[in-house]
Design an enzyme around this catalytic site. Structure first.
Site, mmCIF file in Angstrom:
data_model
loop_
_atom_site.group_PDB
_atom_site.id
_atom_site.type_symbol
_atom_site.label_atom_id
_atom_site.label_comp_id
_atom_site.label_asym_id
_atom_site.label_seq_id
_atom_site.Cartn_x
_atom_site.Cartn_y
_atom_site.Cartn_z
ATOM 1 N N LYS A 283 -18.498 -15.783 5.789
ATOM 2 C CA LYS A 283 -18.423 -14.345 5.517
ATOM 3 C C LYS A 283 -19.616 -13.971 4.642
ATOM 4 O O LYS A 283 -19.972 -14.737 3.739
ATOM 5 C CB LYS A 283 -17.091 -14.043 4.812
ATOM 6 C CG LYS A 283 -16.820 -12.572 4.561
ATOM 7 C CD LYS A 283 -15.435 -12.355 3.937
ATOM 8 C CE LYS A 283 -15.129 -10.887 3.688
ATOM 9 N NZ LYS A 283 -13.763 -10.665 3.152
ATOM 10 N N SER B 36 -7.210 -9.600 3.263
ATOM 11 C CA SER B 36 -8.397 -9.635 4.127
ATOM 12 C C SER B 36 -8.614 -10.897 4.948
ATOM 13 O O SER B 36 -9.520 -10.930 5.780
ATOM 14 C CB SER B 36 -9.646 -9.384 3.287
ATOM 15 O OG SER B 36 -9.775 -8.019 3.045
ATOM 16 N N SER C 234 -10.755 -7.164 5.512
ATOM 17 C CA SER C 234 -12.184 -7.020 5.541
ATOM 18 C C SER C 234 -12.920 -8.162 6.245
ATOM 19 O O SER C 234 -14.073 -8.009 6.614
ATOM 20 C CB SER C 234 -12.720 -6.916 4.106
ATOM 21 O OG SER C 234 -12.500 -8.129 3.402
HETATM 22 N N1 GLN Z 1 -7.498 -3.987 2.624
HETATM 23 C C1 GLN Z 1 -7.413 -4.265 1.231
HETATM 24 C C2 GLN Z 1 -8.388 -3.425 0.464
HETATM 25 O O1 GLN Z 1 -9.135 -2.714 1.073
HETATM 26 C C3 GLN Z 1 -7.640 -5.716 0.968
HETATM 27 C C4 GLN Z 1 -9.061 -6.105 1.035
HETATM 28 C C5 GLN Z 1 -9.306 -7.551 0.763
HETATM 29 O O2 GLN Z 1 -8.376 -8.361 0.789
HETATM 30 N N2 GLN Z 1 -10.533 -7.865 0.437
HETATM 31 O O3 GLN Z 1 -8.428 -3.449 -0.742
#
Ligand code: GLN
Length: 471
Positions: free
Chosen positions: A70, A169, A145
């Site tokens: 990532k 995410s 994400s």
């Molecule tokens: N969707 C969640 C957020 O936008 C979690 C994101 C993540 O786990 N990095 O905060």
């Protein structure tokens, strides 16, 4: 991983051939936009070295296995953008511990995967570099994400991929793409060199094709790191052994959970998954998590608060995007940040700054921390009688790209995943059925440092079912 590793050792295939196979696929599926950066010369150089090691019988568990990272993990002398315009010109002067550990274990880096900007999002649509397409149905989101990592694994563009999970995410994109994803215990994997979003919640993990691969990959990524003060100085268990061991399981299901699942197909798949595990010998117990319903609001105070502090470093001076049109120092800060950050990141910085400001700190931030403690105690209580907790990963399967414009609706994607982050517990998602013809995940949450337990249960499930199989 084991199949590829054996083939490499038996010289049925060379590391160069394997790397070329995946590089060709990355190229062929470039329209998915799963990768932000590929550098075939470096990949092939690494593969050449892997072949030499194999010839000298010096290979490790991951020698020659092509993986993706990532784009939140720094790699020395490589661009690390975190999906943001702010870091579009950032070349990291050092490598993340995650990269170094997997590199030491012999893995080959194919490239960096696309992601929501600074890991804020659930659809991969906040990336400055464009959204990723779900390989199963290209009109749909891969989740976020870590959408690029999940799509890359699902489209077989790599053996496995690293990812991060602050509120879901890893698990939500794994669920949307029909692959396996694990977020370990907070502190199990070093955060050194992993760009910060919300430091008390951020944790690195793995998206893989199945629980066994996830166990092997995680084993080589885990461990104490002096460079990360929140890293746990605890023994790294042999997850590869544990995933296949003969273990007994008691699965907790939160009271009222099943009745509250709105989507019929998600509810039926969840019930079906539990009955498969029950028939296989697992005991099922009802548990109480009375404060879990406050997870989402608590998260959306804590995560933005920490994000507003972490992202203060992007001032246009030390690194990152610097505005050209400035006539004062104030302009430099304001314009660099205005131009460098996208809308969602700005929303979070505003919310976080507000929650931390004098007069609101107690009402929002401190209150959210108290809720977080209550949620932790709920889990502690539950784990006195169960060895894992089951929930759906997400209340829906993937949605059409561009179809969710209301931020709160997007935040609700993480309603089932956030509790494990608040409590710092390990949690994974495995494919367990479909809703609207798209995969949905079963989430298993484990007790502290019990990654092996949930991976073992996931592996059992994958031996009994074929939801995780794909071509
Ligand atoms: N969707 C969640 C957020 O936008 C979690 C994101 C993540 O786990 N990095 O905060």
């Amino acid at each position: 991983i084991l199949e590829l590793s054996t083939a490499l050792k038996k010289k049925q295939i060379s590391a160069i051939e394997l790397a070329n196979y995946f590089l060709d696929r990355v190229n062929k599926f470039s329209h998915l936009n799963a990768f932000l950066d590929v550098n075939p010369e470096i990949t092939l150089e690494q593969a050449k070295k892997a072949d030499e090691k194999i010839s000298m019988r010096e290979s490790g568990a991951l020698t020659g296995i092509p993986i993706a990272h990532k784009d939140i993990f720094c790699i020395k002398d490589k661009k690390t953008t975190c999906g943001s315009k702010m870091l579009s010109n950032f070349i990291s002067p050092y490598s993340s511990e995650v990269f170094s550990k997997l590199d030491t274990a012999g893995a080959i880096t194919l490239g960096k995967t696309n992601m929501d900007e600074f890991a804020m999002g659930s659809s991969n649509e906040t990336s400055f570099y464009g959204n990723v397409l779900n390989p199963i149905n290209e009109k749909l989101s891969p989740g976020g994400s870590s959408g690029g990592s999940a799509a890359a694994v699902r489209a077989n563009l790599c053996s496995f991929a690293t990812a991060t999970d602050t509120g879901g995410s890893i698990r939500q994109p794994a669920s949307f793409c029909g692959v396996t994803g694990i977020k370990p215990t907070y502190g199990r994997v070093s955060r050194w060199g992993m760009i910060a979003f919300a430091s008390s919640l951020d944790q690195a993990g793995i998206i893989a094709k199945n629980a066994k691969d996830a166990a092997i990959a995680l084993k080589y990524m885990s461990g104490f790191d002096q460079k990360d003060s929140t890293s746990l100085n605890e023994e790294v268990k042999d997850l590869q052994k544990e995933v296949d061991a003969d273990q007994e399981h008691v699965i907790g299901i939160p009271k009222g959970l099943i009745e509250n699942i709105k989507n019929d197909q998600v509810r039926d798949s969840f019930k079906n998954a539990i009955s498969i595990l029950e028939k296989d010998g697992a005991k099922i117990e009802e548990i109480n998590l009375p404060h879990i319903e406050y997870s989402l609001p608590a998260y959306y105070v804590i995560a933005p608060a920490e994000c507003s502090a972490n992202l203060a470093r992007y001032d246009g001076i030390r690194f990152g995007h610097r505005s050209e049109s400035v006539s004062s120092l104030e302009d430099l800060y304001v314009n660099s940040r205005t131009e460098g950050f996208g809308k969602e990141v700005k929303n979070r910085i505003f919310i976080g700054t507000f929650c931390l400001s004098a007069g609101y700190y107690d009402a929002f931030y401190n209150k959210a921390l108290k809720i977080r403690n209550l949620i932790k105690s709920d889990f502690d209580e539950a784990f006195k009688k169960v060895s894992s907790i089951a929930m759906p990963t997400c209340s829906n399967s993937s949605f059409e790209l561009g179809s969710i414009s209301d931020p709160v609706e997007m935040y609700e994607q993480d309603i089932y995943t956030i509790p494990a982050n608040l409590a710092g517990l390990p949690a994974l998602s495995i494919p367990a059925g479909t809703a609207d013809e798209m995969p949905i995940g079963l989430q298993l949450i484990g007790n502290y440092l019990e990654e092996g337990k949930i991976l073992n249960l996931a592996n059992k499930f994958q031996k009994l079912t074929d939801f995780h199989e794909f071509k």
